[in-house]
Scaffold this active site. Structure first.
Site, PDB file in Angstrom:
ATOM      1  N   ASN A 218       7.426 -17.115  12.582  1.00 33.13           N
ATOM      2  CA  ASN A 218       8.000 -16.408  13.422  1.00 33.13           C
ATOM      3  C   ASN A 218       8.610 -15.050  13.197  1.00 33.13           C
ATOM      4  O   ASN A 218       9.298 -14.947  12.248  1.00 33.13           O
ATOM      5  CB  ASN A 218       9.119 -17.298  14.312  1.00 33.13           C
ATOM      6  CG  ASN A 218       8.642 -18.391  14.670  1.00 33.13           C
ATOM      7  OD1 ASN A 218       8.748 -19.616  14.438  1.00 33.13           O
ATOM      8  ND2 ASN A 218       7.658 -18.298  15.805  1.00 33.13           N
ATOM      9  N   ASP A 273      17.894 -22.822  14.694  1.00 36.05           N
ATOM     10  CA  ASP A 273      18.046 -21.413  15.120  1.00 36.05           C
ATOM     11  C   ASP A 273      18.435 -21.591  16.951  1.00 36.05           C
ATOM     12  O   ASP A 273      18.001 -20.919  17.520  1.00 36.05           O
ATOM     13  CB  ASP A 273      16.563 -20.895  15.323  1.00 36.05           C
ATOM     14  CG  ASP A 273      16.645 -19.101  15.638  1.00 36.05           C
ATOM     15  OD1 ASP A 273      17.892 -18.832  15.556  1.00 36.05           O
ATOM     16  OD2 ASP A 273      15.525 -18.603  15.613  1.00 36.05           O
ATOM     17  N   LEU A 306      10.317 -15.340  22.951  1.00 37.31           N
ATOM     18  CA  LEU A 306      11.122 -16.791  22.451  1.00 37.31           C
ATOM     19  C   LEU A 306      12.488 -16.181  21.880  1.00 37.31           C
ATOM     20  O   LEU A 306      12.667 -15.251  21.076  1.00 37.31           O
ATOM     21  CB  LEU A 306      10.499 -17.558  21.494  1.00 37.31           C
ATOM     22  CG  LEU A 306       9.635 -18.693  21.991  1.00 37.31           C
ATOM     23  CD1 LEU A 306       8.395 -19.149  20.682  1.00 37.31           C
ATOM     24  CD2 LEU A 306      10.121 -19.904  22.703  1.00 37.31           C
TER      25      LEU A 306
END
EC number: 3.5.1.25
Length: 382
Positions: A218, A273, A306
């Site tokens: 990511n 996260d 996201l």
């Protein structure tokens, strides 16, 4: 003086071995652990029979921004304290690194001061993870672009002092100007350099001293057949620890399994996260002054990006087994053992004599039901 407790007839994953029918004796520290064959009762101890239950070390989350309505960037010590406690009570997280994000220097100052005050009274908070502001604009993800800057050791020194010397991990882009001297500074001050939100090539990474990768896959240069990028570098280098957000959204299950098969359980750190929306009803929330919308266990900006997660660590632990094919013992490595080893948390990570009595208790269906933090029992909240 704290009373002595014995949990007996449990399956115990110490982080080093599996004990089929074992016991563990503790006050705030672990006093003994072993096979029931070797157990001898001692006067005054409280004995609890956990037949059919499973014990594992308390979880360690080195990348958690917030949850339960709170966020480390708010800089409110009372809220940061409550945030860490809620993570323990709901998820089994007995050690957390309060995580910041790219923001103004003044806002990060405030966060560091708040974390210091909270950590001075709440030992669940064992460190700080600075995620930014030294990142690459091209892979900023949900980090606000206007506050991004090049690596700056003087700022790190300032923030480390404000936090009470608790900065343990920094996410930065190694391709940015001045990164090599910056890395040297981090290593000299016992701070782990982590590549993340980075557009670095494999060649640039080979000249970097980063030993950790923030949320593998990511917000980083992707793995491609002519350019391995950050992801490929992390996969190829044995010394690299890789964070995985195992929610099934940030990384699809097949790619979680690929990372697990390539890196092995010894070099993966499960992380959440998580942001303030974790543990809260779905709907509109906030991250770094940006509107975030939470639906179907996903947190996204208005443009669909996201934005952190609402993942609970106990679910990441389960998902490691469901998505990656990890055994319970391997999931324990990725949830506790590796983090303690990587960050020198000498009293954490395994169930051994002399370590803090941080213990998670699972029922026969592997649902988390209790957490002991420093030997104090907490029934898991829904």
């Amino acid at each position: 003086m704290m009373a002595v407790t014995v949990l007996k007839h449990a399956t115990i994953y110490t982080g080093l071995e599996r004990i089929e029918d074992g016991y563990i004796r503790f006050d705030d520290k672990i006093l003994a652990v072993g096979d029931m064959f070797d157990y001898r009762a001692e006067a005054g101890e409280q004995i609890i029979d956990l037949q059919g239950k499973t014990l594992v070390p308390g979880f360690i989350d080195v990348h958690a921004h917030g949850g339960y309505g709170f966020d480390a960037m708010d800089g409110d010590a009372d809220q940061i304290d409550k945030m860490a406690t809620a993570m323990m009570e709901h998820e089994g997280v007995t050690t957390v690194f309060a995580t910041t994000m790219t923001q103004s220097v003044e806002n990060i100052d405030k966060a560091m001061s708040g974390v210091k005050t909270a950590a001075d009274r709440n030992p669940l908070i064992q460190g700080v993870h600075l995620e930014g502001p030294f990142i690459n604009v091209q892979f900023k993800g949900a980090q606000p672009e206007e506050y991004i800057q090049n690596p700056n050791a003087e700022l790190v020194a300032r923030w480390n002092e404000l936090s009470g010397n608790r900065v343990r991990l920094i996410t930065y882009a190694p391709e940015d100007e001045g990164s090599q001297a910056f890395e040297d500074y981090l290593l000299a001050h016992n701070i782990v350099p982590s590549v993340g939100h980075s557009n670095a090539t494999r060649e640039q990474m080979l000249h970097s001293k980063a030993t950790h990768v923030t949320h593998l896959y990511n917000a980083q240069r992707e793995f491609k057949h002519r350019e391995p990028g950050v992801t490929g570098h992390a996969m190829l280098e044995e010394n690299m620890y890789a964070e995985l957000i195992a929610d099934g959204f940030h990384i699809v299950p097949d790619m979680l399994r690929l990372a697990f098969e390539q890196k092995g359980p010894e070099r993966i750190d499960l992380v959440t996260d998580s942001m303030r929306s974790k543990g809260m009803p779905e709907g509109e929330s906030e991250l770094g002054g940006q509107k975030v919308f939470v639906k179907d266990k996903q947190a996204r900006l208005a443009d669909g990006t996201l934005a952190g997660s609402v993942l609970m660590f106990k679910d990441a632990f389960h998902n490691a087994m469901a998505f990656m094919g990890a055994s319970v013992g391997e999931a324990v490595m990725m949830s506790s053992v590796n983090q303690a080893r990587e960050f020198g948390l000498a009293s954490k990570g395994t169930l051994e004599v002399g370590k803090d009595a941080d213990i998670n208790v699972f029922d026969p269906d592997m649902h988390l039901i209790e957490t002991y933090s420093y030997g104090v029992k907490h029934t898991t909240k829904a």
